[in-house]
Design a protein around this motif. Sequence first.
Motif, PDB file in Angstrom:
ATOM      1  N   ASP A  58       0.826  -1.198   0.000  1.00  4.86           N
ATOM      2  CA  ASP A  58       0.000   0.000   0.000  1.00  4.86           C
ATOM      3  C   ASP A  58       0.872   1.263   0.000  1.00  4.86           C
ATOM      4  O   ASP A  58       1.721   1.445   0.865  1.00  4.86           O
ATOM      5  CB  ASP A  58      -0.910  -0.002   1.227  1.00  4.86           C
ATOM      6  CG  ASP A  58      -1.989   1.065   1.139  1.00  4.86           C
ATOM      7  OD1 ASP A  58      -2.756   1.044   0.163  1.00  4.86           O
ATOM      8  OD2 ASP A  58      -2.049   1.934   2.041  1.00  4.86           O
ATOM      9  N   GLY A  59       0.655   2.122  -1.007  1.00  2.00           N
ATOM     10  CA  GLY A  59       1.387   3.376  -1.095  1.00  2.00           C
ATOM     11  C   GLY A  59       2.737   3.306  -1.776  1.00  2.00           C
ATOM     12  O   GLY A  59       3.354   4.346  -2.041  1.00  2.00           O
ATOM     13  N   LEU A  60       3.216   2.104  -2.082  1.00  2.00           N
ATOM     14  CA  LEU A  60       4.503   1.986  -2.768  1.00  2.00           C
ATOM     15  C   LEU A  60       4.426   2.595  -4.165  1.00  2.00           C
ATOM     16  O   LEU A  60       3.436   2.403  -4.880  1.00  2.00           O
ATOM     17  CB  LEU A  60       4.921   0.519  -2.907  1.00  2.00           C
ATOM     18  CG  LEU A  60       5.455  -0.214  -1.683  1.00  2.00           C
ATOM     19  CD1 LEU A  60       5.792  -1.644  -2.067  1.00  2.00           C
ATOM     20  CD2 LEU A  60       6.686   0.485  -1.111  1.00  2.00           C
ATOM     21  N   LYS A  61       5.468   3.293  -4.561  1.00  9.42           N
ATOM     22  CA  LYS A  61       5.549   3.839  -5.917  1.00  9.42           C
ATOM     23  C   LYS A  61       6.116   2.749  -6.832  1.00  9.42           C
ATOM     24  O   LYS A  61       7.285   2.385  -6.710  1.00  9.42           O
ATOM     25  CB  LYS A  61       6.411   5.090  -5.948  1.00  9.42           C
ATOM     26  CG  LYS A  61       5.789   6.299  -5.258  1.00  9.42           C
ATOM     27  CD  LYS A  61       6.685   7.511  -5.361  1.00  9.42           C
ATOM     28  CE  LYS A  61       5.978   8.773  -4.893  1.00  9.42           C
ATOM     29  NZ  LYS A  61       5.518   8.686  -3.484  1.00  9.42           N
ATOM     30  N   ILE A  62       5.269   2.240  -7.727  1.00  8.93           N
ATOM     31  CA  ILE A  62       5.671   1.150  -8.613  1.00  8.93           C
ATOM     32  C   ILE A  62       5.606   1.605 -10.058  1.00  8.93           C
ATOM     33  O   ILE A  62       4.595   2.157 -10.501  1.00  8.93           O
ATOM     34  CB  ILE A  62       4.768  -0.084  -8.420  1.00  8.93           C
ATOM     35  CG1 ILE A  62       4.904  -0.628  -6.996  1.00  8.93           C
ATOM     36  CG2 ILE A  62       5.133  -1.177  -9.430  1.00  8.93           C
ATOM     37  CD1 ILE A  62       4.082  -1.880  -6.730  1.00  8.93           C
ATOM     38  N   LEU A  63       6.690   1.366 -10.784  1.00  9.49           N
ATOM     39  CA  LEU A  63       6.726   1.612 -12.224  1.00  9.49           C
ATOM     40  C   LEU A  63       6.540   0.287 -12.943  1.00  9.49           C
ATOM     41  O   LEU A  63       7.358  -0.631 -12.797  1.00  9.49           O
ATOM     42  CB  LEU A  63       8.052   2.240 -12.644  1.00  9.49           C
ATOM     43  CG  LEU A  63       8.236   2.439 -14.158  1.00  9.49           C
ATOM     44  CD1 LEU A  63       7.207   3.428 -14.720  1.00  9.49           C
ATOM     45  CD2 LEU A  63       9.661   2.905 -14.481  1.00  9.49           C
ATOM     46  N   ALA A  81      -1.033   0.058  -4.477  1.00 14.27           N
ATOM     47  CA  ALA A  81       0.199   0.740  -4.867  1.00 14.27           C
ATOM     48  C   ALA A  81      -0.095   2.007  -5.670  1.00 14.27           C
ATOM     49  O   ALA A  81      -1.166   2.165  -6.265  1.00 14.27           O
ATOM     50  CB  ALA A  81       1.080  -0.196  -5.687  1.00 14.27           C
ATOM     51  N   ASP A  82       0.862   2.914  -5.666  1.00 18.47           N
ATOM     52  CA  ASP A  82       0.830   4.128  -6.486  1.00 18.47           C
ATOM     53  C   ASP A  82       1.519   3.766  -7.803  1.00 18.47           C
ATOM     54  O   ASP A  82       2.747   3.727  -7.878  1.00 18.47           O
ATOM     55  CB  ASP A  82       1.572   5.251  -5.757  1.00 18.47           C
ATOM     56  CG  ASP A  82       1.644   6.549  -6.558  1.00 18.47           C
ATOM     57  OD1 ASP A  82       1.207   6.565  -7.730  1.00 18.47           O
ATOM     58  OD2 ASP A  82       2.162   7.545  -6.018  1.00 18.47           O
TER      59      ASP A  82
END
Length: 260
Positions: A58-63, A81-82
Amino acid sequence: MDLIKHNSDAWDKKVDEGSRYTQRVSSETIEKSKTGKWEISVTTEKSVPRDWFPEVIDGLKILCLASGGGQQGPILAAAGADVTVTDISKKQLEQDEIVAERDGLTLRTVQGDMSDLSDFGDEYFDVVVNPVSNLFVKDVKPVWNEISRVLKNKGILIAGFTNPLLWIFDDNQERKGILDVKNSIPSSTLDYLPKDEIQDYIKSNNTIEYAHTLEDQIQGQIDAGFVISGFYEDDFGGTRILDKYIKTFIATRAIKLKNI
């Protein structure tokens, strides 16, 4: 020839044709993902082990890199995820946008080449997810370098790529059940064609692929500042004769470490 433009158009064509890797995930899959029951793949059949991801997503910046198609990105967004999805194909990105609108998800889409991530700042992402796709770039090393640049220190790269062994066989013969060693590595789709067929292939708007060495795939990650911390192999699920003899896809988990 503009390789990026060519493969962008070719993937748009694959969307129109309904290729497997352009198929959007279902609303049912998204609803399960919202409750924590999620999984993604970066190869063909196997799912990425959940412990390859941080325990809390939750909230992790994932590309999601070169990952359009309405598959990995929406699932990870539903899990909390973000998510940013980038791909060379506009129509592939539209698949992600359709799922996001359909199922009330928030994610960002950016059209671009995986070898040039200049749209993104240094050390911005916590995780990069890169499904099998670097076969569409001529040189894979800039891809690893750019991923390293945009990942935070101790950030995680989960990547899928093709075992170059797949390309040493004549593709037409292999699909008939005959293993005929014909091609060398590294090489490209165009290298396998008679000269008088190259222009016709280009005009057919099919993807141009590149067989990279395992050294460029694995040592390339290490040279870019990664330590490999996970590895598995995958195949075509028994639909190709090679599945009887060897796995033709690889997934790696790598951690970016400064000053290693």
